[in-house]
Write a protein that holds these residues in place. Sequence first.
Motif, PDB file in Angstrom:
ATOM      1  N   UNK A 354      55.705  53.258  26.129  1.00 17.56           N
ATOM      2  CA  UNK A 354      54.413  53.039  26.773  1.00 17.56           C
ATOM      3  C   UNK A 354      54.400  51.685  27.473  1.00 17.56           C
ATOM      4  N   UNK A 355      55.534  51.312  28.031  1.00 19.09           N
ATOM      5  CA  UNK A 355      55.680  49.972  28.588  1.00 19.09           C
ATOM      6  C   UNK A 355      54.724  49.716  29.744  1.00 19.09           C
ATOM      7  N   UNK A 356      54.490  50.696  30.606  1.00 21.45           N
ATOM      8  CA  UNK A 356      53.628  50.488  31.772  1.00 21.45           C
ATOM      9  C   UNK A 356      52.215  50.094  31.359  1.00 21.45           C
ATOM     10  N   UNK A 357      51.765  50.609  30.232  1.00 22.16           N
ATOM     11  CA  UNK A 357      50.439  50.235  29.731  1.00 22.16           C
ATOM     12  C   UNK A 357      50.433  48.751  29.341  1.00 22.16           C
ATOM     13  N   UNK A 358      51.481  48.315  28.645  1.00 23.53           N
ATOM     14  CA  UNK A 358      51.592  46.903  28.259  1.00 23.53           C
ATOM     15  C   UNK A 358      51.703  46.009  29.497  1.00 23.53           C
ATOM     16  N   UNK A 359      52.498  46.471  30.493  1.00 26.65           N
ATOM     17  CA  UNK A 359      52.684  45.693  31.711  1.00 26.65           C
ATOM     18  C   UNK A 359      51.373  45.558  32.475  1.00 26.65           C
ATOM     19  N   UNK A 360      50.609  46.644  32.542  1.00 27.51           N
ATOM     20  CA  UNK A 360      49.323  46.608  33.244  1.00 27.51           C
ATOM     21  C   UNK A 360      48.355  45.644  32.606  1.00 27.51           C
ATOM     22  N   UNK A 361      48.307  45.635  31.272  1.00 34.09           N
ATOM     23  CA  UNK A 361      47.398  44.725  30.570  1.00 34.09           C
ATOM     24  C   UNK A 361      47.817  43.276  30.796  1.00 34.09           C
ATOM     25  N   UNK A 362      49.125  42.996  30.756  1.00 35.31           N
ATOM     26  CA  UNK A 362      49.595  41.625  30.948  1.00 35.31           C
ATOM     27  C   UNK A 362      49.309  41.157  32.375  1.00 35.31           C
ATOM     28  N   UNK A 363      49.398  42.056  33.337  1.00 32.09           N
ATOM     29  CA  UNK A 363      49.086  41.703  34.726  1.00 32.09           C
ATOM     30  C   UNK A 363      47.612  41.321  34.872  1.00 32.09           C
ATOM     31  N   UNK A 364      46.751  42.082  34.196  1.00 35.99           N
ATOM     32  CA  UNK A 364      45.314  41.774  34.225  1.00 35.99           C
ATOM     33  C   UNK A 364      45.048  40.417  33.566  1.00 35.99           C
ATOM     34  N   UNK A 365      45.744  40.167  32.436  1.00 36.50           N
ATOM     35  CA  UNK A 365      45.605  38.867  31.760  1.00 36.50           C
ATOM     36  C   UNK A 365      46.038  37.745  32.699  1.00 36.50           C
ATOM     37  N   UNK A 366      47.176  37.936  33.386  1.00 40.35           N
ATOM     38  CA  UNK A 366      47.673  36.933  34.324  1.00 40.35           C
ATOM     39  C   UNK A 366      46.720  36.695  35.468  1.00 40.35           C
ATOM     40  N   UNK A 367      46.137  37.772  36.003  1.00 42.87           N
ATOM     41  CA  UNK A 367      45.185  37.658  37.109  1.00 42.87           C
ATOM     42  C   UNK A 367      43.939  36.895  36.671  1.00 42.87           C
ATOM     43  N   UNK A 368      43.413  37.234  35.476  1.00 39.05           N
ATOM     44  CA  UNK A 368      42.186  36.569  35.003  1.00 39.05           C
ATOM     45  C   UNK A 368      42.422  35.075  34.785  1.00 39.05           C
ATOM     46  N   UNK A 369      43.575  34.736  34.159  1.00 37.10           N
ATOM     47  CA  UNK A 369      43.877  33.313  33.945  1.00 37.10           C
ATOM     48  C   UNK A 369      44.132  32.607  35.270  1.00 37.10           C
ATOM     49  N   UNK A 370      44.813  33.298  36.200  1.00 35.23           N
ATOM     50  CA  UNK A 370      45.102  32.729  37.514  1.00 35.23           C
ATOM     51  C   UNK A 370      43.849  32.427  38.298  1.00 35.23           C
ATOM     52  N   UNK A 371      42.866  33.339  38.215  1.00 38.79           N
ATOM     53  CA  UNK A 371      41.599  33.135  38.929  1.00 38.79           C
ATOM     54  C   UNK A 371      40.849  31.936  38.362  1.00 38.79           C
ATOM     55  N   UNK A 372      40.791  31.852  37.030  1.00 40.53           N
ATOM     56  CA  UNK A 372      40.075  30.737  36.387  1.00 40.53           C
ATOM     57  C   UNK A 372      40.736  29.398  36.716  1.00 40.53           C
ATOM     58  N   UNK A 373      42.060  29.335  36.535  1.00 42.23           N
ATOM     59  CA  UNK A 373      42.781  28.089  36.821  1.00 42.23           C
ATOM     60  C   UNK A 373      42.731  27.777  38.317  1.00 42.23           C
ATOM     61  N   UNK A 374      42.834  28.821  39.157  1.00 42.27           N
ATOM     62  CA  UNK A 374      42.806  28.645  40.610  1.00 42.27           C
ATOM     63  C   UNK A 374      41.494  28.078  41.102  1.00 42.27           C
ATOM     64  N   UNK A 375      40.391  28.599  40.537  1.00 46.24           N
ATOM     65  CA  UNK A 375      39.064  28.101  40.944  1.00 46.24           C
ATOM     66  C   UNK A 375      38.921  26.635  40.552  1.00 46.24           C
ATOM     67  N   UNK A 376      39.276  26.312  39.318  1.00 48.13           N
ATOM     68  CA  UNK A 376      39.141  24.930  38.830  1.00 48.13           C
ATOM     69  C   UNK A 376      40.001  23.970  39.647  1.00 48.13           C
ATOM     70  N   UNK A 377      41.257  24.346  39.875  1.00 54.91           N
ATOM     71  CA  UNK A 377      42.168  23.469  40.619  1.00 54.91           C
ATOM     72  C   UNK A 377      41.763  23.375  42.082  1.00 54.91           C
ATOM     73  N   UNK A 378      41.301  24.509  42.644  1.00 59.83           N
ATOM     74  CA  UNK A 378      40.858  24.521  44.041  1.00 59.83           C
ATOM     75  C   UNK A 378      39.690  23.576  44.274  1.00 59.83           C
ATOM     76  N   UNK A 379      38.741  23.563  43.323  1.00 61.37           N
ATOM     77  CA  UNK A 379      37.576  22.668  43.440  1.00 61.37           C
ATOM     78  C   UNK A 379      38.041  21.210  43.364  1.00 61.37           C
TER      79      UNK A 379
END
Length: 455
Positions: A354-379
């Motif tokens: 069921x690797x694709x399910x794990x990969x999809x969740x990790x991608x979402x985790x990466x996107x959420x952290x990237x957005x938060x860090x990106x907004x803070x650093x961008x400001x």
Amino acid sequence: MENFKRSIWTHLDNKDMDALKKLVSQAETIEILDVMRELSVEEQAIVYRLLSKDKALIVFEQLDLYLQQTLLASFTEEKVIEMISELAPDDRVRLLDELPAKVTKKLVASLSPEERKETALLMGYEDETAGRIMTTEYVRLKRDYTAAEAVEKLRTHAQDKETIYTIYITDDSRKLEGVLSLKELVMASPEQKLEEIMHKKIIKVSTGTDQEEVARTLQELDLLALPVVDKENRLVGIITFDDAMDILEEETTEDIFNKAGLADLNSRESDRSERLVNGSLFQIWKVRLPFLVITMIGGLMAGVVIEAFEEALEAIAAVAIFIPVIMDMGGNAGTQSSTIFARGLILGNINTKKFMRHLGKETIVGLSMGVLVGIATGVIASTWQGLPELGIAVGLALAITMTLATTLGFFIPFVLFKLGIDQAAGADPIITTIKDISGLLIYFILVTQFLGYLL
């Protein structure tokens, strides 16, 4: 223990063999076993050869299979044959099972007729059964012996037996009739017959019983040993508590891997770990250098990317300030993901089917952290440099790079695992190389798009 290790290393460095021999001759077995695991192959061979014959055998029997094989490789053929012949039958079979078939055949042929018969008997049973892991070195007495006669027999033959704490009573054809403990025997009157004090209700297993069932029985009933009988109820061997604990450890680990669909990962990863920690310099180079070369090439390619956008860096000096942030954050996110993947794989929390399910969740985790860090650093970037467009470029670059890095952190180790390549040594260099090149490209492209009017 630490003082003992330091003394060993000091004597080895000074090549003071006399002092080293004296030190190991006075040491406890547990101290020698502990230090052997931290020595190089050459140092292990030196220390082992300085042990007395009896202590050497005790140490060898308790070493991990990998270390046993390593030591055997450093022995002469005569020494190998001597070591194999002196091992307890069950330990001998356990080691022979791990050696190449040709080597095993040659070593078995070199044994004495009695040892060869014992070894062939155990190797004739199916893997992971009681018959395969039992020892034939047990105490067997007759029911018409008196307690005094039994004690004398024990005194005569105890040295060659695996354990004397449990005594088995058989008839002339070895059919199991009773059992008693050493304590019960010693406490009995000297003239009492064994048939008067033995227990006729016997907990036993057959040669075909699964090894895990045997180990569980020993553990649950708190027994020191279990008798193993054939189809005719003849006593053919025993399994001791220490062997059972080894089996439970192996079976528990195997169950974890099976649940994750990784039936053969345990032994493979164990062997790789042993090679990377205790292997020769060439063995370590062979695994690690290729991936470091990949990283070096990736670094040079990243330099090419920077050179391609040299005009942007010259025109807007502030662009260079945020390159380390983007590369470091991507690197940290990728390392986190690869570590989580490796631990999840080992502990059975990641099912490869069921690797694709794990990969999809990790991608979402990466996107959420990237957005938060990106907004803070961008400001911060926008406020610090007074360029809102630079803040947008930095924020978007971080969000995309961290998402990509976390996805690669799961995907690359999985691909390496499926290809049978060592993921511990290979995942991070590959992830770093791809992430660095792609992160820089993304950042400079965004800078060009949003700050092109300043170039």
